[in-house]
Design a protein around this motif. Structure first.
Motif, PDB file in Angstrom:
ATOM      1  N   LYS A  82       0.878  -1.163   0.000  1.00 20.99           N
ATOM      2  CA  LYS A  82       0.000   0.000   0.000  1.00 20.99           C
ATOM      3  C   LYS A  82       0.915   1.213   0.000  1.00 20.99           C
ATOM      4  CE  LYS A  82      -3.490  -2.089   2.968  1.00 20.99           C
ATOM      5  NZ  LYS A  82      -4.130  -2.030   4.270  1.00 20.99           N
ATOM      6  N   ARG A  83       0.363   2.323  -0.323  1.00 21.95           N
ATOM      7  CA  ARG A  83       1.165   3.534  -0.291  1.00 21.95           C
ATOM      8  C   ARG A  83       0.470   4.665   0.447  1.00 21.95           C
ATOM      9  NH1 ARG A  83       5.044   1.383   0.258  1.00 21.95           N
ATOM     10  NH2 ARG A  83       6.178   0.361  -1.362  1.00 21.95           N
ATOM     11  N   ARG A  84      -0.689   4.369   1.046  1.00 22.40           N
ATOM     12  CA  ARG A  84      -1.402   5.375   1.828  1.00 22.40           C
ATOM     13  C   ARG A  84      -1.899   4.760   3.128  1.00 22.40           C
ATOM     14  NH1 ARG A  84      -5.973   8.464  -0.702  1.00 22.40           N
ATOM     15  NH2 ARG A  84      -5.474   9.897   0.955  1.00 22.40           N
ATOM     16  N   LEU A  85      -1.730   5.495   4.196  1.00 27.25           N
ATOM     17  CA  LEU A  85      -2.204   5.074   5.509  1.00 27.25           C
ATOM     18  C   LEU A  85      -2.823   6.265   6.222  1.00 27.25           C
ATOM     19  CD1 LEU A  85       0.772   3.035   7.015  1.00 27.25           C
ATOM     20  CD2 LEU A  85      -1.419   2.143   6.275  1.00 27.25           C
ATOM     21  N   ALA A  86      -3.651   5.982   7.201  1.00 24.99           N
ATOM     22  CA  ALA A  86      -4.207   7.029   8.049  1.00 24.99           C
ATOM     23  C   ALA A  86      -3.913   6.690   9.499  1.00 24.99           C
ATOM     24  CB  ALA A  86      -5.711   7.130   7.832  1.00 24.99           C
ATOM     25  N   PHE A  87      -3.506   7.688  10.253  1.00 25.32           N
ATOM     26  CA  PHE A  87      -3.287   7.540  11.687  1.00 25.32           C
ATOM     27  C   PHE A  87      -4.257   8.462  12.398  1.00 25.32           C
ATOM     28  CE2 PHE A  87       1.438   6.152  12.110  1.00 25.32           C
ATOM     29  CZ  PHE A  87       1.183   5.060  11.322  1.00 25.32           C
ATOM     30  N   VAL A  88      -4.870   7.947  13.440  1.00 26.80           N
ATOM     31  CA  VAL A  88      -5.783   8.751  14.243  1.00 26.80           C
ATOM     32  C   VAL A  88      -4.967   9.595  15.217  1.00 26.80           C
ATOM     33  CG1 VAL A  88      -7.611   8.655  15.978  1.00 26.80           C
ATOM     34  CG2 VAL A  88      -7.612   7.031  14.076  1.00 26.80           C
ATOM     35  N   VAL A 130       5.774   6.059   1.872  1.00 30.60           N
ATOM     36  CA  VAL A 130       4.365   5.846   2.142  1.00 30.60           C
ATOM     37  C   VAL A 130       3.773   7.171   2.617  1.00 30.60           C
ATOM     38  CG1 VAL A 130       2.734   4.678   3.690  1.00 30.60           C
ATOM     39  CG2 VAL A 130       4.692   3.431   2.774  1.00 30.60           C
ATOM     40  N   ASP A 131       2.628   7.537   2.073  1.00 28.07           N
ATOM     41  CA  ASP A 131       1.942   8.746   2.517  1.00 28.07           C
ATOM     42  C   ASP A 131       1.050   8.415   3.696  1.00 28.07           C
ATOM     43  OD1 ASP A 131       2.912  10.710   0.733  1.00 28.07           O
ATOM     44  OD2 ASP A 131       1.645   9.876  -0.855  1.00 28.07           O
ATOM     45  N   VAL A 132       1.261   9.099   4.797  1.00 28.13           N
ATOM     46  CA  VAL A 132       0.457   8.919   5.991  1.00 28.13           C
ATOM     47  C   VAL A 132      -0.315  10.209   6.225  1.00 28.13           C
ATOM     48  CG1 VAL A 132       0.491   8.551   8.485  1.00 28.13           C
ATOM     49  CG2 VAL A 132       2.066   7.273   7.022  1.00 28.13           C
ATOM     50  N   SER A 133      -1.605  10.076   6.415  1.00 30.82           N
ATOM     51  CA  SER A 133      -2.446  11.220   6.753  1.00 30.82           C
ATOM     52  C   SER A 133      -2.817  11.121   8.221  1.00 30.82           C
ATOM     53  CB  SER A 133      -3.720  11.227   5.917  1.00 30.82           C
ATOM     54  OG  SER A 133      -3.412  11.367   4.560  1.00 30.82           O
ATOM     55  N   LEU A 134      -2.729  12.243   8.919  1.00 26.37           N
ATOM     56  CA  LEU A 134      -3.162  12.290  10.302  1.00 26.37           C
ATOM     57  C   LEU A 134      -4.620  12.725  10.311  1.00 26.37           C
ATOM     58  CD1 LEU A 134      -0.052  13.981  11.948  1.00 26.37           C
ATOM     59  CD2 LEU A 134      -0.511  11.553  11.580  1.00 26.37           C
ATOM     60  N   VAL A 135      -5.465  11.909  10.927  1.00 22.14           N
ATOM     61  CA  VAL A 135      -6.908  12.141  10.926  1.00 22.14           C
ATOM     62  C   VAL A 135      -7.355  12.363  12.364  1.00 22.14           C
ATOM     63  CG1 VAL A 135      -9.153  11.135  10.389  1.00 22.14           C
ATOM     64  CG2 VAL A 135      -7.185  10.663   8.904  1.00 22.14           C
ATOM     65  N   ALA A 159      -8.251   2.499  13.382  1.00 17.49           N
ATOM     66  CA  ALA A 159      -7.437   2.556  12.158  1.00 17.49           C
ATOM     67  C   ALA A 159      -8.305   2.372  10.926  1.00 17.49           C
ATOM     68  CB  ALA A 159      -6.327   1.506  12.209  1.00 17.49           C
ATOM     69  N   LYS A 160      -9.241   1.440  11.001  1.00 16.63           N
ATOM     70  CA  LYS A 160     -10.131   1.202   9.850  1.00 16.63           C
ATOM     71  C   LYS A 160     -11.021   2.420   9.605  1.00 16.63           C
ATOM     72  CE  LYS A 160     -10.084  -3.792  10.136  1.00 16.63           C
ATOM     73  NZ  LYS A 160     -10.821  -5.011  10.444  1.00 16.63           N
ATOM     74  N   TRP A 161     -11.542   3.013  10.691  1.00 17.60           N
ATOM     75  CA  TRP A 161     -12.339   4.229  10.538  1.00 17.60           C
ATOM     76  C   TRP A 161     -11.494   5.332   9.886  1.00 17.60           C
ATOM     77  CZ3 TRP A 161     -11.370   9.026  12.678  1.00 17.60           C
ATOM     78  CH2 TRP A 161     -12.328   9.994  12.393  1.00 17.60           C
ATOM     79  N   ALA A 162     -10.272   5.510  10.379  1.00 16.78           N
ATOM     80  CA  ALA A 162      -9.404   6.570   9.834  1.00 16.78           C
ATOM     81  C   ALA A 162      -9.160   6.365   8.357  1.00 16.78           C
ATOM     82  CB  ALA A 162      -8.090   6.613  10.597  1.00 16.78           C
ATOM     83  N   ALA A 163      -8.997   5.105   7.939  1.00 17.70           N
ATOM     84  CA  ALA A 163      -8.771   4.815   6.513  1.00 17.70           C
ATOM     85  C   ALA A 163      -9.956   5.253   5.667  1.00 17.70           C
ATOM     86  CB  ALA A 163      -8.484   3.329   6.316  1.00 17.70           C
ATOM     87  N   THR A 164     -11.162   5.157   6.236  1.00 17.46           N
ATOM     88  CA  THR A 164     -12.352   5.588   5.473  1.00 17.46           C
ATOM     89  C   THR A 164     -12.377   7.101   5.298  1.00 17.46           C
ATOM     90  OG1 THR A 164     -13.831   5.835   7.382  1.00 17.46           O
ATOM     91  CG2 THR A 164     -13.701   3.635   6.342  1.00 17.46           C
TER      92      THR A 164
END
Length: 167
Positions: A82-88, A130-135, A159-164
């Motif tokens: 993967k190349r995108r992730l989200a962190f809460v 990897v691109d990480v977005s802070l949510v 984590a799953k919610w943040a990915a959405t």
């Protein structure tokens, strides 16, 4: 400062800034006063060694979280690239405390957790590409997501919610 204490005034200031803390927050974490912190950073008084140690220990904890998390992400990506992730991240101390009681002894403030997330984001970009977005956690939206998907409260659910939220 004396030769035995370690950090000088400017190093204390930059350590505080690298942790993303105000002088008031440092005073709170170290059970000192705002005036004490200002005096240390101005070089008017020596920073007590236990205070230096506490702040350096927090910095080490954050760095270990960065290392462990990026290692885990690297392993995960060997299996499913993967190349995108989200962190809460947590907008307030109350929300952070509610969702992360296990971190309170090591990272007693929301800002410290957010600092760790920021450092992980930077490390993932530089090292893993990897691109990480802070949510920011929206507790109501997260609760609705869990209810809609039959999920219990967990770090994985967050984590799953943040990915959405990346869509």
């Amino acid at each position: 400062m004396s030769k035995n204490t370690g950090l000088n005034a400017i190093e204390m200031q930059y350590l505080r800034l690298s942790l993303g803390l105000t002088t008031e927050q440092v005073a709170s974490i170290t059970s000192t006063t705002h005036q004490d912190v200002l005096a240390w950073e101005a070089g008017e008084t020596d920073t007590p060694v236990p205070v230096q140690k506490k702040l350096l220990d927090i910095d080490d904890i954050i760095e270990m979280q960065v290392l462990n998390t990026t290692d885990g992400i690297e392993e995960l990506f060997k299996k499913e690239p993967k190349r995108r992730l989200a962190f809460v991240v947590y907008p307030t101390q109350a929300v952070y405390t509610q969702y992360n009681p296990e971190f309170l002894s090591t990272l007693p403030l929301t800002e410290l957790y957010s600092t760790a997330a920021w450092r992980i984001k930077k490390e993932c970009k530089l090292v893993l590409e990897v691109d990480v977005s802070l949510v920011a956690l929206d507790a109501e939206a997260y609760k609705a997501y869990r209810a809609d998907n039959g999920m219990s409260e967990s770090r994985e659910s967050r984590a799953k919610w943040a990915a959405t939220q990346l869509v």
